[in-house]
Write a protein that holds these residues in place. Structure first.
Motif, PDB file in Angstrom:
ATOM      1  N   HIS A 164       0.794  -1.226   0.000  1.00 55.78           N
ATOM      2  CA  HIS A 164       0.000   0.000   0.000  1.00 55.78           C
ATOM      3  C   HIS A 164       0.829   1.279   0.000  1.00 55.78           C
ATOM      4  O   HIS A 164       0.346   2.330  -0.424  1.00 55.78           O
ATOM      5  CB  HIS A 164      -0.937   0.006   1.210  1.00 55.78           C
ATOM      6  CG  HIS A 164      -1.974  -1.069   1.179  1.00 55.78           C
ATOM      7  ND1 HIS A 164      -2.989  -1.119   0.247  1.00 55.78           N
ATOM      8  CD2 HIS A 164      -2.145  -2.174   1.965  1.00 55.78           C
ATOM      9  CE1 HIS A 164      -3.744  -2.181   0.461  1.00 55.78           C
ATOM     10  NE2 HIS A 164      -3.254  -2.834   1.495  1.00 55.78           N
TER      11      HIS A 164
ATOM     12  N   ARG B  43      -4.550   3.036   8.168  1.00 54.88           N
ATOM     13  CA  ARG B  43      -5.422   1.867   8.004  1.00 54.88           C
ATOM     14  C   ARG B  43      -4.673   0.582   8.341  1.00 54.88           C
ATOM     15  O   ARG B  43      -5.211  -0.333   8.954  1.00 54.88           O
ATOM     16  CB  ARG B  43      -5.943   1.828   6.568  1.00 54.88           C
ATOM     17  CG  ARG B  43      -7.098   0.875   6.365  1.00 54.88           C
ATOM     18  CD  ARG B  43      -7.796   1.188   5.059  1.00 54.88           C
ATOM     19  NE  ARG B  43      -8.982   0.366   4.889  1.00 54.88           N
ATOM     20  CZ  ARG B  43      -9.914   0.585   3.974  1.00 54.88           C
ATOM     21  NH1 ARG B  43      -9.789   1.605   3.158  1.00 54.88           N
ATOM     22  NH2 ARG B  43     -10.964  -0.206   3.871  1.00 54.88           N
TER      23      ARG B  43
ATOM     24  N   ASP C 251      -9.414  -9.820   4.836  1.00 55.18           N
ATOM     25  CA  ASP C 251      -8.905  -8.488   4.528  1.00 55.18           C
ATOM     26  C   ASP C 251      -9.048  -8.234   3.033  1.00 55.18           C
ATOM     27  O   ASP C 251      -8.105  -8.376   2.264  1.00 55.18           O
ATOM     28  CB  ASP C 251      -7.436  -8.378   4.966  1.00 55.18           C
ATOM     29  CG  ASP C 251      -6.865  -6.989   4.750  1.00 55.18           C
ATOM     30  OD1 ASP C 251      -7.613  -6.103   4.298  1.00 55.18           O
ATOM     31  OD2 ASP C 251      -5.669  -6.798   5.033  1.00 55.18           O
TER      32      ASP C 251
ATOM     33  N   TRP D  83      -9.497  -5.413   1.592  1.00 56.71           N
ATOM     34  CA  TRP D  83      -8.804  -4.186   1.171  1.00 56.71           C
ATOM     35  C   TRP D  83      -7.446  -4.533   0.568  1.00 56.71           C
ATOM     36  O   TRP D  83      -7.073  -4.030  -0.489  1.00 56.71           O
ATOM     37  CB  TRP D  83      -8.636  -3.252   2.377  1.00 56.71           C
ATOM     38  CG  TRP D  83      -7.815  -2.030   2.081  1.00 56.71           C
ATOM     39  CD1 TRP D  83      -8.035  -1.117   1.083  1.00 56.71           C
ATOM     40  CD2 TRP D  83      -6.652  -1.584   2.787  1.00 56.71           C
ATOM     41  NE1 TRP D  83      -7.077  -0.127   1.128  1.00 56.71           N
ATOM     42  CE2 TRP D  83      -6.211  -0.387   2.166  1.00 56.71           C
ATOM     43  CE3 TRP D  83      -5.949  -2.071   3.889  1.00 56.71           C
ATOM     44  CZ2 TRP D  83      -5.103   0.323   2.608  1.00 56.71           C
ATOM     45  CZ3 TRP D  83      -4.849  -1.356   4.340  1.00 56.71           C
ATOM     46  CH2 TRP D  83      -4.433  -0.180   3.692  1.00 56.71           C
ATOM     47  N   SER D  84      -6.700  -5.398   1.223  1.00 54.26           N
ATOM     48  CA  SER D  84      -5.379  -5.777   0.722  1.00 54.26           C
ATOM     49  C   SER D  84      -5.455  -6.922  -0.274  1.00 54.26           C
ATOM     50  O   SER D  84      -4.668  -6.990  -1.213  1.00 54.26           O
ATOM     51  CB  SER D  84      -4.473  -6.180   1.897  1.00 54.26           C
ATOM     52  OG  SER D  84      -4.297  -5.104   2.781  1.00 54.26           O
TER      53      SER D  84
ATOM     54  N   ARG E 295     -16.858  -7.226   2.165  1.00 55.16           N
ATOM     55  CA  ARG E 295     -15.919  -7.267   3.290  1.00 55.16           C
ATOM     56  C   ARG E 295     -16.646  -7.667   4.564  1.00 55.16           C
ATOM     57  O   ARG E 295     -17.684  -7.141   4.913  1.00 55.16           O
ATOM     58  CB  ARG E 295     -15.283  -5.884   3.497  1.00 55.16           C
ATOM     59  CG  ARG E 295     -14.616  -5.743   4.852  1.00 55.16           C
ATOM     60  CD  ARG E 295     -14.373  -4.283   5.116  1.00 55.16           C
ATOM     61  NE  ARG E 295     -13.283  -3.806   4.303  1.00 55.16           N
ATOM     62  CZ  ARG E 295     -12.020  -3.836   4.713  1.00 55.16           C
ATOM     63  NH1 ARG E 295     -11.703  -4.311   5.879  1.00 55.16           N
ATOM     64  NH2 ARG E 295     -11.076  -3.378   3.930  1.00 55.16           N
TER      65      ARG E 295
ATOM     66  N   PHE F  93     -12.668   2.790   0.122  1.00 54.04           N
ATOM     67  CA  PHE F  93     -11.298   3.286   0.257  1.00 54.04           C
ATOM     68  C   PHE F  93     -11.125   4.649  -0.377  1.00 54.04           C
ATOM     69  O   PHE F  93     -10.413   5.505   0.134  1.00 54.04           O
ATOM     70  CB  PHE F  93     -10.347   2.282  -0.397  1.00 54.04           C
ATOM     71  CG  PHE F  93      -8.917   2.734  -0.404  1.00 54.04           C
ATOM     72  CD1 PHE F  93      -8.389   3.370  -1.502  1.00 54.04           C
ATOM     73  CD2 PHE F  93      -8.103   2.513   0.693  1.00 54.04           C
ATOM     74  CE1 PHE F  93      -7.071   3.788  -1.522  1.00 54.04           C
ATOM     75  CE2 PHE F  93      -6.782   2.931   0.687  1.00 54.04           C
ATOM     76  CZ  PHE F  93      -6.273   3.558  -0.430  1.00 54.04           C
TER      77      PHE F  93
ATOM     78  N   THR G 196     -16.078  -2.879  -0.362  1.00 53.65           N
ATOM     79  CA  THR G 196     -14.743  -2.298  -0.305  1.00 53.65           C
ATOM     80  C   THR G 196     -14.235  -2.073  -1.720  1.00 53.65           C
ATOM     81  O   THR G 196     -14.286  -2.974  -2.544  1.00 53.65           O
ATOM     82  CB  THR G 196     -13.783  -3.246   0.430  1.00 53.65           C
ATOM     83  OG1 THR G 196     -14.267  -3.433   1.746  1.00 53.65           O
ATOM     84  CG2 THR G 196     -12.378  -2.668   0.481  1.00 53.65           C
TER      85      THR G 196
ATOM     86  N   CYS H   3     -10.996  -1.436  -3.612  1.00 55.63           N
ATOM     87  CA  CYS H   3      -9.545  -1.428  -3.504  1.00 55.63           C
ATOM     88  C   CYS H   3      -8.946  -0.894  -4.793  1.00 55.63           C
ATOM     89  O   CYS H   3      -9.341  -1.328  -5.879  1.00 55.63           O
ATOM     90  CB  CYS H   3      -9.031  -2.846  -3.230  1.00 55.63           C
ATOM     91  SG  CYS H   3      -7.237  -2.964  -3.209  1.00 55.63           S
TER      92      CYS H   3
END
Length: 410
Positions: free
Chosen positions: A94, A113, A162, A164-165, A195, A205, A224, A226
């Motif tokens: 990130h 985050r 997770d 987001w990642s 999520r 995000f 989410t 990303c």
């Protein structure tokens, strides 16, 4: 202001002592794929080491499981090391490997985050609570020691929550990395996902401001978005548990072991020595450089959407060194490959620097899935609206631990 400057000066002095204590040599210091000349690049070396996220024992957090321990002092050092190697992967993904703590104007949202996901709270994705309770499904009591391989398996399971990642986590088996299986894992769909609220912020995000007054998180399921989700290749966290000897490390592995820290994809190593777990980030000569989790600090209180006071999450004293030959033979190597090209580069480096140059190999890198192994099935997140720690009783066996790796004691 004077207090802040004094704190910063003390931090500089602590690292300066570390640098002055290094051997007077032209031999470079290697830190997670980057190298420095001690004589001419002291400030750069200092900034790099200080920028690594440092997780230690904590006290005065909410009891794990509601009635369990409120401190991990004395038993959580390998879990904290697992947090550090995962945090380094998230920083690389990130923020980038070149990111340095304290250099950005204001507060970086991705950085905050990442920090939030490791806070000592039951609703944070990679908290000590989540990691300890994940082990309950494997017969690991809360407060019981984990070895490098078991921690790797816990991280693999928690990253499923997770989105987001969206990391693809591969933990090798039998000292063998299978290229075919990794490609299959990383080419899973990276499309928008739902999520589970375990990982923290739970807002789109591209619109969420962590410092906006009144910002909050609503538990539950949120969409989410990303910025990396359109890629056909998910970022890879590769963990290779190894045993490099019986009771002591075999010296024949030392050179190949050090070569791993030179690779641009290096995340460091989980390991230590009997009764102590460390996070190794580099070496100079025949000495390994590591971050030590054996300091007990008070848990940091921070609400979702509010910037974390991060001073205690960066090592403000000199990192430690130890002789490579003092290393316990049970370790886990970590690597991060942001895309397929990066993974291909890592494979080439392994072939050139480890496999072709060594008579006794630390691990094997093979193209095809061994026919005598069970079929490789990429893990998927259970379809439940809960956190990772809460669903463990309703899922299948979480880990494929190889207990012969686990000889460290905490």
């Amino acid at each position: 202001m004077e207090a802040v400057l004094a704190k910063y000066e003390n931090q500089i002095n602590a690292f300066s002592e570390f640098l002055e204590d290094l051997p007077h040599t032209e031999e470079p210091v290697w830190i997670l794929g980057a190298h420095y000349n001690v004589r001419t690049e002291k400030s750069e070396l200092l900034a790099d080491v200080r920028s690594r996220l440092w997780f230690t024992y904590r006290k005065k957090f909410s009891p794990i499981g509601g009635t369990g321990p409120s401190s991990d002092a004395g038993w959580g050092c390998m879990l904290r090391c697992g947090q550090m190697i995962l945090a380094q992967a998230l920083v690389c993904w990130h923020l980038g490997r070149e990111w340095r703590w304290g250099q950005e104007d204001g507060v970086s949202e991705p950085y905050q985050r990442i920090l939030h996901s490791f806070l000592d709270r039951k609703d944070c994705c990679y908290s000590i609570h989540q990691m300890a309770q994940m082990g309950v499904g494997e017969g690991k009591s809360v407060g019981e020691w984990y070895g490098p391989n078991t921690v790797a398996q816990v991280l693999k399971k928690l990253t499923l929550f997770d989105d987001w990642s969206s990391l693809a986590v591969y933990v090798s088996m039998d000292n063998t990395v299978v290229i075919e299986d990794i490609r299959k894992l990383c080419r899973q769909s990276g499309r928008e996902r739902l999520r589970v609220g375990a990982c923290g912020w739970g807002e789109p995000f591209d619109t969420f401001n962590p410092l906006e007054p009144g910002s909050s998180q609503t538990p539950g399921i949120h969409k989410t978005y990303c910025p990396h989700s359109h890629s056909e290749w998910r970022p890879l966290l590769l963990i290779i548990p190894l045993r490099m000897g019986i009771n002591h490390i075999n010296p024949v592995y030392i050179q190949a072991f050090k070569e791993c820290f030179k690779m641009p994809q290096s995340l460091g190593v989980l390991g230590g020595k009997p009764n102590l777990a460390y996070y190794f980030i580099g070496f100079i000569g025949e000495e390994l450089i590591y971050l030590d989790p054996h300091t007990t600090q008070s848990a940091v209180e921070s609400e979702p959407g509010v910037a974390v006071d991060d001073q205690s999450y960066h090592c403000q004293r000199s990192p430690r060194r130890m002789k490579a030959l003092s290393l316990d033979p049970s370790v886990a190597l970590g690597f991060f490959c942001k895309d397929e090209e990066d993974f291909n580069s890592w494979c080439s480096l392994v072939q050139q620097e480890i496999l072709k140059k060594r008579n006794l190999r630390m691990f094997e890198l093979v193209e095809k899935h061994p026919p005598h192994w069970p079929p490789f099935v990429p893990p998927t997140k259970p379809e439940v609206q809960t956190t990772g720690a809460e669903f463990i009783e309703s899922t299948d066996k979480l880990f494929e631990s190889e207990e012969e790796f686990e000889i460290l004691n905490v």
